[in-house]
Write a protein that holds these residues in place. Structure first.
Motif, PDB file in Angstrom:
ATOM      1  N   ALA A 249       0.902  -1.150  -0.222  1.00  0.00           N
ATOM      2  CA  ALA A 249       0.183   0.054   0.022  1.00  0.00           C
ATOM      3  C   ALA A 249       0.815   1.219   0.055  1.00  0.00           C
ATOM      4  N   ALA A 250       1.967   1.153   0.758  1.00  0.00           N
ATOM      5  CA  ALA A 250       2.764   2.567   0.951  1.00  0.00           C
ATOM      6  C   ALA A 250       3.570   2.628  -0.311  1.00  0.00           C
ATOM      7  N   LEU A 251       4.020   1.584  -1.035  1.00  0.00           N
ATOM      8  CA  LEU A 251       4.634   1.899  -2.378  1.00  0.00           C
ATOM      9  C   LEU A 251       3.792   2.174  -3.430  1.00  0.00           C
ATOM     10  N   THR A 252       2.449   1.676  -3.625  1.00  0.00           N
ATOM     11  CA  THR A 252       1.534   1.944  -4.487  1.00  0.00           C
ATOM     12  C   THR A 252       1.023   3.383  -4.365  1.00  0.00           C
ATOM     13  N   TYR A 253       0.759   3.957  -3.131  1.00  0.00           N
ATOM     14  CA  TYR A 253       0.368   5.068  -3.068  1.00  0.00           C
ATOM     15  C   TYR A 253       1.338   5.992  -2.951  1.00  0.00           C
ATOM     16  N   GLY A 254       2.517   5.677  -3.086  1.00  0.00           N
ATOM     17  CA  GLY A 254       3.839   6.656  -3.222  1.00  0.00           C
ATOM     18  C   GLY A 254       3.941   6.870  -4.660  1.00  0.00           C
TER      19      GLY A 254
ATOM     20  N   PHE B  35      -7.626  -0.715  -2.152  1.00  0.00           N
ATOM     21  CA  PHE B  35      -8.005   0.389  -1.520  1.00  0.00           C
ATOM     22  C   PHE B  35      -6.898   1.541  -1.729  1.00  0.00           C
ATOM     23  N   THR B  36      -5.871   1.324  -2.665  1.00  0.00           N
ATOM     24  CA  THR B  36      -4.861   2.253  -2.977  1.00  0.00           C
ATOM     25  C   THR B  36      -4.955   2.663  -4.428  1.00  0.00           C
TER      26      THR B  36
END
Length: 437
Positions: free
Chosen positions: A115-120, A160-161
């Protein structure tokens, strides 16, 4: 009529063959040929009328077009993942998480990293390559079934991202071109849906893994080849996160200037950082590069095969008729838009491809009818992330088979539950909230 039957049969055959373990290149070419034959599309250029399409040319145009656009991203992504594994960075980060959070949070760690990488801003394909080595280490230490790793990767990347407000993924950016909106369009409803999907999906995934463990399943390793690290001390866990941080930072700092090629720079820098961290294991690095390169070719050709099928499908009268039907659905325009984008993305097996086809056709009419562009943007983005994740989807095929070394028979059940059923529920909620409020 025959064209419609052929299109449905071709899609069904592609899904069936994929689930049965037939290689995706064979499954896609055979299924696309069935679609072409039943729609009267010539099989080869010599048999086609002047300026008329043919099966071979159309299929290869889709196949080679995707290959040309994304090969270097796949190559560097695969090499980055293997170097992270061989350097010990993936194991170090995994052990750190296990020690701090406990084995019960191994699944959460994988989902959160994706999630962190995708939303990043890191492409979902690259996220899977990047996080997989850490996921293997986490699942091994926690003794969880390997077949759930694809579900954890996909859930953290494409639910969700990927389609949420503010996401820099292409699935959230395509509507901007046609609607004149921003990446934050419909952010209030998007936030509600994202929180619901994140919480519900994580609980669902944990329960699926828990049931499997209760039934005696344990970590059994991947079916494919990956480089094993030489025994020895691991790098410091904080240091091990540096390559991932570099990838994320470099991509976001250069995205405006380089576009998608920012991924090439970011992954190149991340790989160099991983090499430096794992210098003591340098004798393993040539093998890591070789395995990574081989995996990249397998991964991208699997995806290209599905893109080729979608390209052929778009030529058929049935596809054009289906497009007309779903874009003319009566009732609230947002409902029609949601159905149109969902169906087209399912037929093409691509969230971005489906939006690109649907939005130029539906956006002008809906905007003229008074639909708020921000609401249409969010509905289209969310709709693109549901039926696109059927078994023939390129990302699904790549993640399950090429990256994780699993089979659809073992791994797709949890993937389908979390990336098809859950996003459909989120889409319905979003449309309902927009209509009510």
């Amino acid at each position: 009529m025959i064209s419609a039957i052929g299109l449905i049969a071709g899609l069904g055959l592609l899904i069936l063959l994929t689930m049965r373990g037939v290689h995706i290149i064979i499954a896609a070419t055979v299924s696309a040929a069935l679609v072409a034959i039943t729609s009267g599309v010539a099989m080869m250029p010599p048999f086609a009328d002047a300026d008329a399409p043919d099966y071979v040319t159309a299929y290869m145009r889709g196949f080679t077009g995707f290959f040309a656009d994304w090969f270097f991203m796949f190559l560097l992504g695969a090499i980055f993942g293997e170097v992270m594994s061989a350097s010990g960075a993936a194991d170090s980060a995994a052990k750190f998480i296990i020690e701090r959070l406990g084995v019960r949070y191994a699944v959460l760690a994988v989902v959160a990293a994706c999630a962190a990488l995708t939303y990043g801003g890191v492409s979902v394909f690259i996220v899977a390559f990047s996080v997989y080595p850490m996921a293997v280490s986490l699942f091994r230490d926690a003794n969880l079934p390997h077949r759930f790793i694809p579900a954890a990767l996909c859930f953290g990347s494409v639910t969700f991202t990927m389609t949420s407000a503010g996401s820099p993924e292409i699935q959230n950016l395509i509507p901007i071109e046609f609607l004149g909106t921003t990446a934050m369009a419909g952010w209030r409803v998007s936030a509600v849906v994202a929180v619901l999907l994140a919480i519900t999906g994580y609980i669902w995934l944990q329960r699926m893994v828990g049931r499997a463990v209760a039934n005696g399943e344990t970590f059994e390793g991947a079916l494919g080849e990956h480089v094993e690290r030489d025994e020895g001390p691991l790098p410091h866990p904080i240091l091990s996160l540096v390559p991932l941080i570099i990838v994320l930072a470099a991509f976001n700092l250069t995205d405006d200037m380089l576009g998608k090629y920012a991924l090439v720079l970011a992954l190149g820098l991340g790989t160099l950082a991983a090499l430096a961290i794992g210098w003591r294991h340098r004798m393993q690095m040539p093998k890591a590069f070789g395995v990574g390169a081989t995996g990249a070719v397998i991964a991208i050709t699997n995806t290209c095969a599905v893109v080729g099928f979608g390209t052929v499908a778009q030529l058929t009268p049935a596809f054009q008729q289906a497009l007309g039907v779903v874009t003319a659905i009566p009732g609230d325009p947002l409902i029609g838009a949601a159905i149109a984008v969902t169906v087209i993305c399912g037929l093409t097996g691509s969230a971005s491809g489906g939006q690109t086809i649907a939005l130029p056709l539906i956006a002008p009419g809906y905007i003229d009818a008074g639909v708020e562009p921000g609401e249409l943007h969010r509905v289209a983005a969310l709709a693109s992330g549901a039926l696109d994740s059927l078994p023939h989807n390129g990302y699904v095929v790549t993640t399950i088979r090429a990256i994780c070394g699993e089979t659809h028979a073992r791994a797709y059940g949890p993937v389908g539950a979390l990336t098809v059923i859950l996003p459909l529920v989120g889409l319905v909620l979003a449309v309902g909230l927009f209509i009510i409020f």
